[in-house]
Design a protein around this motif. Structure first.
Motif, short mmCIF file in Angstrom:
data_model
loop_
_atom_site.label_atom_id
_atom_site.label_comp_id
_atom_site.label_asym_id
_atom_site.label_seq_id
_atom_site.Cartn_x
_atom_site.Cartn_y
_atom_site.Cartn_z
N ASP A 130 0.83 -1.21 0.00
CA ASP A 130 0.00 0.00 0.00
C ASP A 130 0.86 1.26 0.00
O ASP A 130 0.57 2.23 -0.71
CB ASP A 130 -0.95 0.02 1.20
CG ASP A 130 -2.07 -0.98 1.08
OD1 ASP A 130 -2.34 -1.46 -0.05
OD2 ASP A 130 -2.69 -1.29 2.11
N ASP A 131 1.95 1.24 0.78
CA ASP A 131 2.86 2.38 0.83
C ASP A 131 3.51 2.61 -0.53
O ASP A 131 3.57 3.74 -1.03
CB ASP A 131 3.92 2.16 1.91
CG ASP A 131 4.80 3.37 2.10
OD1 ASP A 131 4.26 4.48 2.24
OD2 ASP A 131 6.05 3.19 2.12
N ASP A 132 4.01 1.54 -1.14
CA ASP A 132 4.63 1.66 -2.47
C ASP A 132 3.62 2.16 -3.50
O ASP A 132 3.95 3.00 -4.34
CB ASP A 132 5.20 0.31 -2.92
CG ASP A 132 6.42 -0.12 -2.12
OD1 ASP A 132 7.00 0.72 -1.40
OD2 ASP A 132 6.77 -1.32 -2.21
N LEU A 133 2.41 1.65 -3.43
CA LEU A 133 1.37 2.06 -4.37
C LEU A 133 1.03 3.53 -4.18
O LEU A 133 0.91 4.28 -5.16
CB LEU A 133 0.12 1.19 -4.18
CG LEU A 133 -1.02 1.42 -5.16
CD1 LEU A 133 -0.56 1.17 -6.60
CD2 LEU A 133 -2.18 0.51 -4.82
N ASP A 134 0.91 3.98 -2.93
CA ASP A 134 0.63 5.39 -2.66
C ASP A 134 1.72 6.29 -3.24
O ASP A 134 1.44 7.32 -3.85
CB ASP A 134 0.48 5.65 -1.16
CG ASP A 134 -0.83 5.17 -0.59
OD1 ASP A 134 -1.80 4.95 -1.36
OD2 ASP A 134 -0.91 5.01 0.65
N LYS A 135 2.98 5.90 -3.06
CA LYS A 135 4.10 6.69 -3.58
C LYS A 135 4.07 6.74 -5.11
O LYS A 135 4.29 7.80 -5.71
CB LYS A 135 5.43 6.13 -3.09
CG LYS A 135 5.67 6.38 -1.62
CD LYS A 135 6.95 5.72 -1.15
CE LYS A 135 7.12 5.88 0.35
NZ LYS A 135 8.27 5.12 0.85
N ALA A 136 3.80 5.62 -5.74
CA ALA A 136 3.73 5.57 -7.20
C ALA A 136 2.57 6.43 -7.72
O ALA A 136 2.72 7.14 -8.71
CB ALA A 136 3.59 4.13 -7.68
N MET A 137 1.43 6.36 -7.03
CA MET A 137 0.29 7.18 -7.45
C MET A 137 0.58 8.65 -7.29
O MET A 137 0.19 9.47 -8.14
CB MET A 137 -0.96 6.77 -6.67
CG MET A 137 -1.51 5.43 -7.07
SD MET A 137 -2.89 4.86 -6.06
CE MET A 137 -4.14 6.05 -6.50
N GLN A 138 1.29 9.03 -6.22
CA GLN A 138 1.65 10.43 -6.03
C GLN A 138 2.53 10.93 -7.16
O GLN A 138 2.31 12.02 -7.69
CB GLN A 138 2.35 10.63 -4.68
CG GLN A 138 1.43 10.53 -3.50
CD GLN A 138 2.19 10.58 -2.18
OE1 GLN A 138 3.41 10.78 -2.14
NE2 GLN A 138 1.47 10.39 -1.08
N ARG B 50 -7.97 12.79 -3.99
CA ARG B 50 -7.14 11.58 -3.93
C ARG B 50 -6.97 11.14 -2.47
O ARG B 50 -7.10 9.97 -2.14
CB ARG B 50 -5.78 11.83 -4.57
CG ARG B 50 -4.76 10.75 -4.34
CD ARG B 50 -5.08 9.44 -5.00
NE ARG B 50 -4.88 9.58 -6.42
CZ ARG B 50 -5.64 8.98 -7.33
NH1 ARG B 50 -6.64 8.20 -6.96
NH2 ARG B 50 -5.42 9.15 -8.60
N GLU B 51 -6.71 12.10 -1.58
CA GLU B 51 -6.50 11.76 -0.16
C GLU B 51 -7.79 11.21 0.45
O GLU B 51 -7.75 10.25 1.21
CB GLU B 51 -6.02 13.00 0.61
CG GLU B 51 -5.79 12.75 2.09
CD GLU B 51 -4.71 11.72 2.40
OE1 GLU B 51 -4.67 11.27 3.56
OE2 GLU B 51 -3.92 11.35 1.52
N ALA B 52 -8.92 11.81 0.12
CA ALA B 52 -10.19 11.33 0.65
C ALA B 52 -10.45 9.88 0.21
O ALA B 52 -10.90 9.05 1.00
CB ALA B 52 -11.33 12.23 0.22
N VAL B 53 -10.15 9.58 -1.03
CA VAL B 53 -10.33 8.22 -1.54
C VAL B 53 -9.37 7.26 -0.84
O VAL B 53 -9.74 6.16 -0.45
CB VAL B 53 -10.13 8.18 -3.08
CG1 VAL B 53 -10.04 6.76 -3.60
CG2 VAL B 53 -11.24 8.94 -3.77
N ARG B 54 -8.11 7.69 -0.63
CA ARG B 54 -7.12 6.86 0.05
C ARG B 54 -7.57 6.54 1.48
O ARG B 54 -7.50 5.39 1.92
CB ARG B 54 -5.76 7.56 0.07
CG ARG B 54 -4.64 6.67 0.61
CD ARG B 54 -3.38 7.46 0.90
NE ARG B 54 -3.56 8.38 2.02
CZ ARG B 54 -3.63 8.01 3.30
NH1 ARG B 54 -3.57 6.75 3.63
NH2 ARG B 54 -3.78 8.91 4.25
#
Length: 86
Positions: A18-26, A65-69
């Motif tokens: 999840d952390d890696d995915l969040d960084k990639a999406m950012q 994006r943050e609300a969805v996360r």
């Protein structure tokens, strides 16, 4: 035979993903916002990337994006609790 992984080790696999995915999406979202800043239109991004209009809308708006996360994390936490309760 190796020792079985603990529950916390297995949960950490998902947390790391999840952390890696969040960084990639950012990174992706920043680049898509740069494309808009360069003069491209949202419709161009939809057509070129194949992403949905909603996905592009979320990518272009960090607050959305943050609300969805947060909602996704809460849902996952609720699913983990219900499984643990069984």
């Amino acid at each position: 035979m190796p020792e079985p992984m603990s529950d916390s080790e297995i949960r950490q696999i998902i947390a790391d993903y999840d952390d890696d995915l969040d960084k990639a999406m950012q990174r992706r979202d920043e680049r898509l916002r740069a494309a808009i800043a360069s003069g491209r239109r949202q419709a161009d991004l939809v057509r070129i990337t194949g992403m949905s209009r909603e996905a592009i809308r979320q990518a272009l708006n960090p607050e959305i994006r943050e609300a969805v996360r947060v909602a996704r994390a809460a849902k996952r936490a609720g699913q983990n609790r219900s499984v643990a309760d069984e």
